[in-house]
Design an enzyme around this catalytic site. Structure first.
Site, PDB file in Angstrom:
ATOM      1  N   ASP A 196     -12.393  98.710  12.947  1.00  0.00           N
ATOM      2  CA  ASP A 196     -13.681  98.022  12.879  1.00  0.00           C
ATOM      3  C   ASP A 196     -14.095  97.936  11.414  1.00  0.00           C
ATOM      4  OD1 ASP A 196     -16.374  97.013  13.623  1.00  0.00           O
ATOM      5  OD2 ASP A 196     -15.774  97.686  15.616  1.00  0.00           O
ATOM      6  N   HIS A 267     -15.281  91.915  12.739  1.00  0.00           N
ATOM      7  CA  HIS A 267     -15.210  93.384  12.691  1.00  0.00           C
ATOM      8  C   HIS A 267     -13.938  93.834  11.970  1.00  0.00           C
ATOM      9  CE1 HIS A 267     -18.769  94.404  15.033  1.00  0.00           C
ATOM     10  NE2 HIS A 267     -18.459  93.429  15.856  1.00  0.00           N
ATOM     11  N   GLU A 330     -18.398  88.922  18.382  1.00  0.00           N
ATOM     12  CA  GLU A 330     -19.326  88.896  17.241  1.00  0.00           C
ATOM     13  C   GLU A 330     -18.659  88.380  15.963  1.00  0.00           C
ATOM     14  OE1 GLU A 330     -22.395  92.385  18.540  1.00  0.00           O
ATOM     15  OE2 GLU A 330     -20.537  93.108  17.624  1.00  0.00           O
TER      16      GLU A 330
END
Ligand code: ACM
Length: 531
Positions: A196, A267, A330
């Site tokens: 991440d 990410h 995202e």
């Protein structure tokens, strides 16, 4: 109405019989069986496990046999099968019934013999887990368990737990403990979130900077996000491939499949801190020290795909399971919209917008995964701009993404924030340790309806099951992981295994309470908020 004396006596007798019957029911111990088996009869007779007990299994069940013997040794401090005099026996037996569910099992028992039968070693393993849940807690020279007749099978095939090891890093010893917790509740999938923005946590031999640079951040947010405070203590950690192999082997023995997650195209800041050439701006950056969503993402260039193919090939060579999770959630589109390269690529590929460019990215990655005969999983954002042909969707922003995917005949794992995010508060925030937000108490998890009513019978078959997610921005220690995961993990395990018509929250709570000595003995820091 006039009641005669003998009639009165009759009523009195019935009344006493009723009281005695209920006292007997009340006096029966509540066995800590979670998830509760489909059919179970608990007899009055007892089976004693002692050094004079013989445990037998055919060669194909050697691993399960070893597991049961070492469990008895480690937890109860005596060795079975050590005496020339044999009192009774436990038999693990495979049935030649190729049609039956491989995770289903039956237990039949009397004081002389317990037989666990299944068509596959995983069913035998779940029979053993049920047996273990009947064991008393503590070290004894022998133990007694009730003679049970059980016929059991799971309702869903995907029964999972996730753990984010990027935001905070957890040692191999804890990962094994977590896998043990999954196995105890008959869960079969561990989703290992390994990369991440805040840290890359797995050794990749071809790209050593991923861990040299990408596994360490210069500091960490402290307190809540809204406080915008940071410390400046270097924080890092990663798993070597050797350690990963050790965990895979440990999990295999417990019939737990590990699904590794390598996040892309978003990410990805920790990877880009190590190799900035795979971002659109190609500007140097640092591993993130704050939580949230970063605009710096992988650029959809041929160089990036070649890099990701190398990384994923190492991952796929390492992890034997069928599924590889590539994130996909995202992904801010600013970088792509501002990039001349991306605009040109979109023209060439006839992509109308950045969502379609994201879909192009994911389809390219799916091809890499399919070359190795594996199946790609992504978060529900991979639906945007068009779903890759064989992708499995993990529905986290509610169940809508999962519903849409199932209607398109794609497999789905339900993990909506509303019921499956175990980083949310489980009690009133003012009396709980700091968490990201939300409110997901135990009972809510227990009421989770995995398969939405809006799906017809054919579409419902695409719902593989569900998974609890433990994101760790606000979870620094393994004790806190346990606190957030347990007992919500137990509730989800029952939701996934047991028939929904048989579920009863009060009964679940009683069984959970009777499991407390076990949890304490295993030093599992479970939350008592709902107990
Ligand atoms: C997610 O929680 N961003 C999948």
């Amino acid at each position: 109405m006039q009641i005669h004396k003998h009639q009165k006596m009759k009523y009195l007798n019935i009344f006493f019989l009723f009281v005695i019957f209920n006292l007997k029911v009340l006096a029966q111990p509540v066995y800590p069986l979670i998830p509760f088996p489909e059919e179970v009869t608990i007899g009055d007779k007892l089976f004693r496990i002692s050094p004079q007990t013989n445990i037998l299994a055919e060669p194909k069940l050697e691993q399960e046999l070893k597991y049961l013997k070492s469990y008895i040794l480690e937890n109860h401090l005596f060795v079975v099968n050590t005496s020339a005099k044999i009192n009774n026996r436990i038999v693990l037996r495979l049935k030649t019934d190729s049609n039956s569910n491989p995770e289903a099992y039956q237990i039949t028992s009397n004081p002389r013999e317990i037989i666990i039968e299944a068509s596959h070693p995983s069913g035998i393993f779940y029979g053993i887990q049920t047996l273990i849940q009947l064991f008393p807690t503590g070290k004894f020279g022998s133990i007694k368990i009730p003679c049970v007749q059980i016929n059991d099978k799971p309702n869903y095939t995907w029964r999972g737990m996730h753990l984010d090891c990027s935001r905070h890093f957890f040692p191999i010893s804890f990962i094994k403990k977590y896998i043990d917790m999954l196995a105890y509740y008959k869960m079969n999938s561990f989703h290992w979130h390994l990369t991440d923005d805040q840290g890359w946590r797995i050794e990749i031999k071809k790209y050593p900077k991923l861990t040299e640079i990408g596994s360490v951040r210069k500091g960490t947010m402290i307190g809540h996000y809204r406080d915008q405070k940071y410390d400046s203590i270097a924080y890092g950690g990663f798993y070597t491939q050797k350690e990963i192999k050790e965990v895979i082997e440990y999990a295999q023995k417990r019939h737990v499949n590990i699904v590794p997650e390598i996040e892309m195209p978003g990410h990805a800041v920790a990877a880009l801190a190590a190799y900035p050439e795979y971002s659109c701006s190609q500007k140097p950056c640092e591993v993130s020290i704050k939580w949230g969503v970063e605009t710096n993402v992988f650029c959809p260039s041929e160089e990036t795909f070649a890099f990701l193919e190398d990384v994923l090939n190492e991952i796929m060579d390492l992890f034997p399971g069928k599924y590889i999770h590539i994130g996909g959630d995202e992904v801010p589109k600013e970088e792509w919209n501002n990039s001349a390269f991306c605009q040109q690529l979109m023209k060439e590929q006839k992509l109308k917008n950045a969502e379609e460019l994201q879909s192009y990215f994911i389809r390219r990655v799916e091809k890499i995964i399919q070359k190795k005969g594996k199946t790609m999983i992504g978060w529900d954002e991979i639906l945007e701009g068009g779903l890759a042909p064989n992708a499995v969707v993990m529905s986290w922003r509610g169940t809508e993404g999962g519903i849409a995917a199932a209607k398109m005949n794609h497999y789905v794992i339900m993990t909506p924030g509303s019921h499956c995010y175990f980083d949310h508060y489980q009690g009133k925030p003012e009396s709980e340790p700091l968490a990201i937000g939300g409110y997901t108490p135990l009972e809510k998890v227990y009421q989770f309806k995995v398969c939405p009513d809006t799906l017809n019978e054919t579409e419902s078959k695409f719902i593989l099951g569900a998974q609890g997610n433990v994101w760790t921005e606000y979870i620094k220690t393994s004790e806190q992981v346990e606190y957030m995961a347990m007992p919500r993990m137990a509730a989800l395990a029952e939701v996934l295994w047991s028939q929904s018509s048989k579920r009863d929250y009060a009964n679940f709570l009683a069984r959970l309470k009777s499991q407390e000595p076990y949890l304490k003995n295993k030093k599992i820091n479970y939350s008592k908020t709902s107990l």
